[in-house]
Design an enzyme around this catalytic site. Structure first.
Site, mmCIF file in Angstrom:
data_model
loop_
_atom_site.group_PDB
_atom_site.id
_atom_site.type_symbol
_atom_site.label_atom_id
_atom_site.label_comp_id
_atom_site.label_asym_id
_atom_site.label_seq_id
_atom_site.Cartn_x
_atom_site.Cartn_y
_atom_site.Cartn_z
ATOM 1 N N LYS A 59 38.296 44.870 34.966
ATOM 2 C CA LYS A 59 39.767 44.852 35.681
ATOM 3 C C LYS A 59 40.392 45.896 34.863
ATOM 4 O O LYS A 59 40.034 46.028 33.580
ATOM 5 C CB LYS A 59 40.227 43.550 35.644
ATOM 6 N N GLY B 214 42.042 48.858 44.112
ATOM 7 C CA GLY B 214 43.313 48.440 44.015
ATOM 8 C C GLY B 214 43.525 46.979 43.405
ATOM 9 O O GLY B 214 42.516 46.334 43.602
ATOM 10 N N ASP B 215 44.671 46.551 43.286
ATOM 11 C CA ASP B 215 45.141 45.285 43.050
ATOM 12 C C ASP B 215 46.788 45.441 43.219
ATOM 13 O O ASP B 215 47.097 46.039 43.953
ATOM 14 C CB ASP B 215 44.606 44.793 41.764
ATOM 15 N N LYS C 112 32.975 46.280 38.197
ATOM 16 C CA LYS C 112 33.868 46.249 39.298
ATOM 17 C C LYS C 112 34.848 45.447 39.282
ATOM 18 O O LYS C 112 34.850 44.123 39.095
ATOM 19 C CB LYS C 112 32.880 45.834 40.558
ATOM 20 N N THR D 113 40.349 41.601 52.122
ATOM 21 C CA THR D 113 40.805 40.283 51.120
ATOM 22 C C THR D 113 41.281 39.437 52.261
ATOM 23 O O THR D 113 40.788 38.319 52.156
ATOM 24 C CB THR D 113 41.499 40.895 50.020
ATOM 25 N N SER E 6 34.392 46.259 49.096
ATOM 26 C CA SER E 6 34.265 47.468 48.095
ATOM 27 C C SER E 6 32.784 47.669 47.762
ATOM 28 O O SER E 6 32.597 48.926 47.798
ATOM 29 C CB SER E 6 34.793 46.982 46.788
ATOM 30 N N LYS F 121 33.328 35.653 40.639
ATOM 31 C CA LYS F 121 33.526 36.332 42.080
ATOM 32 C C LYS F 121 32.440 37.293 42.635
ATOM 33 O O LYS F 121 32.018 37.052 43.499
ATOM 34 C CB LYS F 121 35.251 36.993 42.026
ATOM 35 N N GLN G 28 36.639 37.947 37.716
ATOM 36 C CA GLN G 28 36.011 38.725 38.256
ATOM 37 C C GLN G 28 34.535 38.905 38.390
ATOM 38 O O GLN G 28 33.456 39.067 39.148
ATOM 39 C CB GLN G 28 36.339 40.206 38.101
HETATM 40 P P1 NDP Z 1 50.213 43.884 46.621
HETATM 41 O O1 NDP Z 1 50.830 44.802 45.703
HETATM 42 O O2 NDP Z 1 49.880 44.489 47.917
HETATM 43 O O3 NDP Z 1 51.219 42.835 47.047
HETATM 44 C C1 NDP Z 1 51.700 41.678 46.035
HETATM 45 C C2 NDP Z 1 52.709 40.966 46.875
HETATM 46 O O4 NDP Z 1 53.092 39.894 46.122
HETATM 47 C C3 NDP Z 1 54.162 41.529 47.091
HETATM 48 O O5 NDP Z 1 54.714 41.042 48.199
HETATM 49 C C4 NDP Z 1 55.039 41.296 45.950
HETATM 50 O O6 NDP Z 1 56.012 41.465 45.852
HETATM 51 C C5 NDP Z 1 54.242 39.970 45.382
HETATM 52 N N1 NDP Z 1 54.449 39.772 43.932
HETATM 53 C C6 NDP Z 1 53.729 40.369 43.196
HETATM 54 N N2 NDP Z 1 53.948 39.825 41.911
HETATM 55 C C7 NDP Z 1 54.930 38.948 42.005
HETATM 56 C C8 NDP Z 1 55.642 38.146 41.202
HETATM 57 N N3 NDP Z 1 55.250 38.205 39.712
HETATM 58 N N4 NDP Z 1 56.400 37.161 41.693
HETATM 59 C C9 NDP Z 1 56.512 37.018 42.969
HETATM 60 N N5 NDP Z 1 56.074 37.938 43.746
HETATM 61 C C10 NDP Z 1 55.076 38.773 43.392
HETATM 62 O O7 NDP Z 1 49.151 43.229 45.913
HETATM 63 P P2 NDP Z 1 47.761 42.407 46.417
HETATM 64 O O8 NDP Z 1 48.158 41.790 47.901
HETATM 65 O O9 NDP Z 1 46.698 43.458 46.583
HETATM 66 O O10 NDP Z 1 47.491 41.320 45.551
HETATM 67 C C11 NDP Z 1 48.111 40.140 45.669
HETATM 68 C C12 NDP Z 1 47.024 39.083 44.988
HETATM 69 O O11 NDP Z 1 45.646 39.120 45.420
HETATM 70 C C13 NDP Z 1 47.020 39.232 43.519
HETATM 71 O O12 NDP Z 1 46.793 38.214 42.734
HETATM 72 C C14 NDP Z 1 45.474 40.196 43.226
HETATM 73 O O13 NDP Z 1 45.026 40.125 41.972
HETATM 74 C C15 NDP Z 1 44.640 39.411 44.517
HETATM 75 N N6 NDP Z 1 43.569 39.996 44.994
HETATM 76 C C16 NDP Z 1 43.837 41.361 45.419
HETATM 77 C C17 NDP Z 1 42.574 41.958 46.187
HETATM 78 C C18 NDP Z 1 42.716 43.033 46.991
HETATM 79 O O14 NDP Z 1 41.699 43.670 47.141
HETATM 80 N N7 NDP Z 1 43.853 43.917 46.847
HETATM 81 C C19 NDP Z 1 41.479 41.443 46.299
HETATM 82 C C20 NDP Z 1 41.381 39.935 45.555
HETATM 83 C C21 NDP Z 1 42.628 39.473 44.947
HETATM 84 P P3 NDP Z 1 56.982 42.979 46.037
HETATM 85 O O15 NDP Z 1 56.557 43.427 47.602
HETATM 86 O O16 NDP Z 1 58.385 42.466 45.798
HETATM 87 O O17 NDP Z 1 56.220 43.948 45.159
HETATM 88 O O1 2IT Z 2 40.848 40.984 42.540
HETATM 89 C C1 2IT Z 2 39.981 41.738 43.191
HETATM 90 O O2 2IT Z 2 38.927 41.177 43.533
HETATM 91 C C2 2IT Z 2 40.410 42.796 43.574
HETATM 92 N N1 2IT Z 2 41.628 43.398 43.369
HETATM 93 C C3 2IT Z 2 39.467 43.873 44.480
HETATM 94 C C4 2IT Z 2 38.628 44.376 43.548
HETATM 95 C C5 2IT Z 2 37.780 45.719 44.157
HETATM 96 O O3 2IT Z 2 36.851 46.164 43.439
HETATM 97 O O4 2IT Z 2 37.608 45.862 45.209
#
Ligand code: NDP
Ligand code: 2IT
Length: 444
Positions: free
Chosen positions: A126, A165-166, A90, A209, A376, A114, A111
């Site tokens: 992943k 997603g991520d 997952k 999240t 999830s 976590k 992961q």
């Molecule tokens: P999104 O794509 O929704 O948002 C990412 C944000 O971070 C955007 O604002 C993006 O900018 C910015 N960003 C991404 N890469 C960079 C970079 N290299 N430098 C500067 N800014 C950057 O992703 P999420 O919010 O889903 O994910 C954010 C973090 O959280 C990641 O580390 C992900 O692995 C983690 N995460 C996500 C989960 C989820 O359920 N979605 C769960 C647990 C962890 P821009 O708007 O310009 O693209």
């Molecule tokens: O980093 C993470 O935990 C995620 N992007 C969410 C993973 C999931 O299966 O919901």
């Protein structure tokens, strides 16, 4: 040489040019040292750490698709099925030009721990691609997602491996991926999470999240005699995690004064307007300059800078290694006393050590961002029983899970004489369940 050091050296030698993977393994192994040393000979004989740091399966594939000009484009696709000791693989899919095998391996490795911390039956995995969704039309996104799934479908399934997603993968992408999976396999099953509400998604998964991060932060502050209400928080990112972290923090009486994207950042002294941020990022998929245009009191700055703002609490919610030693020193000198990670591994190792050495509170992403994957897993449960729970039901389970994670992490740290070290606590508590399951299942 100790078993832990031997395994770390082996990981570096066998996985060259994967610095993020080395970093994630280094942090975990360093904090597991006291646990491993209790049974070092047994772990060594069973090569438990070698098995834990070697993915069960790595899938690499070509993703060809046609752009709007009729030009064929080719991207790399990845899925790392890291560890299935406690449940089906997952973990999310990341679409970002920086994606490579080392990044997907670091994310898959994190992961494992976590998912174990959530208390739910999910293993670690992943995937993703170096495809850049920025500036692509809807049709191009669909073409890419369909091609990606045309290979991925044969490796996943509701009881095998369940992606989500991520970065760069949200509701729109999950929809296109799900449609193609169903078309190829004829199966209407919970093979992906983060689905839309009309086709098997869970209420509160979108928020989970970010909300989970703030529930964890609340528990951590409370255990340390502090309260979130009345605090000033600096958040980085402006995506899924950042938006809902800001929303929940403000609901609980904090003021969030920053957010950022890959080109710039906002300082809003009146507190971030979440509805406006959602419109800019979720609806228009635009730059933060659009936020500034509609919010005259806010400042927009190009480049990186949120950690230079005076705050009590910092929540990095964008990407890996976005908070370095210099940032940590700036935060500390401005009076910040807590860093709660929303992203995966956003703080560099030297910055983490500095933060902890200054007596600041620090929660690692694998604990404080686990609410997304936990929800999830709740979506998987709803899909299996073919029922949907209410927002309040899912949200209250999420809150309970985050409180339990904090409690388990806190207790594990205390058990090994490292009270308040939530990095060690998270790694130890996450490891123990996985290690027990691996031992029980023999040499596989
Ligand atoms: P999104 O794509 O929704 O948002 C990412 C944000 O971070 C955007 O604002 C993006 O900018 C910015 N960003 C991404 N890469 C960079 C970079 N290299 N430098 C500067 N800014 C950057 O992703 P999420 O919010 O889903 O994910 C954010 C973090 O959280 C990641 O580390 C992900 O692995 C983690 N995460 C996500 C989960 C989820 O359920 N979605 C769960 C647990 C962890 P821009 O708007 O310009 O693209
Ligand atoms: O980093 C993470 O935990 C995620 N992007 C969410 C993973 C999931 O299966 O919901």
């Amino acid at each position: 040489m100790s078993y832990v050091d031997e395994v770390y050296d082996r990981v570096v030698a066998q996985n060259p040019s994967q610095p993020e993977f080395h970093q994630a393994v280094k942090e975990v192994l360093a904090t597991l040292r006291p646990v491993i040393e209790e049974n070092e000979e047994e772990y060594r004989r069973e090569a438990l750490l070698e098995r834990l740091t070697t993915p069960e399966r790595v899938i690499l594939f070509r993703v060809p698709w046609v752009d709007d000009k009729g030009q064929v484009q080719v991207n790399n696709g990845f899925r790392v099925q890291f560890n299935s000791a406690i449940g089906p693989y997952k973990g999310g899919l990341r679409f970002h030009p920086s994606v490579n095998l080392g990044i997907i391996k670091f994310l898959g490795f994190e992961q494992i721990f976590k998912n174990s911390l959530t208390g739910l039956p999910i293993g670690g995995g992943k995937g993703g691609s170096d495809f850049d969704p920025k500036g692509k039309s809807d049709r191009e996104i669909m073409a890419f997602c369909q091609s990606f799934m045309t290979e991925l479908y044969r490796h996943i399934g509701a009881d095998t491996d369940v992606p989500a997603g991520d970065i760069g993968v949200g509701g729109r992408e999950i929809g296109y991926l799900y449609g193609q999976y169903k078309r190829i396999t004829k199966l209407y099953e919970g093979v992906l999470t983060g689905k839309g509400l009309t086709y098997g998604g869970s209420l509160a998964r979108t928020e989970a999240t970010g909300y989970g991060l703030i529930y964890f932060l609340e528990a951590m502050l409370k255990a340390n005699g502090k309260d979130i209400a009345g605090t000033t928080i600096a958040v980085s990112g402006a995506g899924n995690v950042a938006i809902y972290a800001i929303q929940k923090a403000q609901q609980l009486g904090a003021k969030v004064v920053t957010c950022s994207d890959s080109t710039g950042w906002i300082y809003d002294p009146d507190g971030i307007d979440v509805a406006l941020l959602q419109e800019v990022k979720e609806v228009h998929r635009a730059r933060l300059t659009e936020y500034k245009e509609k919010r005259p009191n806010a400042e927009y700055h190009e480049g990186k800078g949120v950690w230079s703002v005076k705050c009590d609490i910092a929540c990095p919610c964008a990407t890996q290694n976005e908070l370095n030693l210099e940032d940590a020193k700036m935060l500390h000198s401005n009076g910040c006393y807590c860093v709660a990670e929303g992203a995966n591994m956003p703080t560099t190792l030297d910055a983490t050590e500095y933060i902890q050495s200054q007596g600041m509170l620090f929660s690692p992403g694998k604990a404080s961002n686990a609410g997304g994957v936990a929800t999830s897993a709740l979506e998987m449960s709803q899909n299996s029983e073919r029922l949907s729970w209410t927002f309040e039901e899912v949200d209250s389970m999420l809150k309970r899970i985050m409180n339990d994670i904090f409690k388990n992490v806190d207790e594990a740290a205390k058990r090994y004489g490292m009270e308040g070290n939530y990095v060690a606590g998270a790694n130890i508590a996450g490891f123990q369940k996985v290690a027990d399951a691996m031992k029980a299942q023999g040499i596989v």
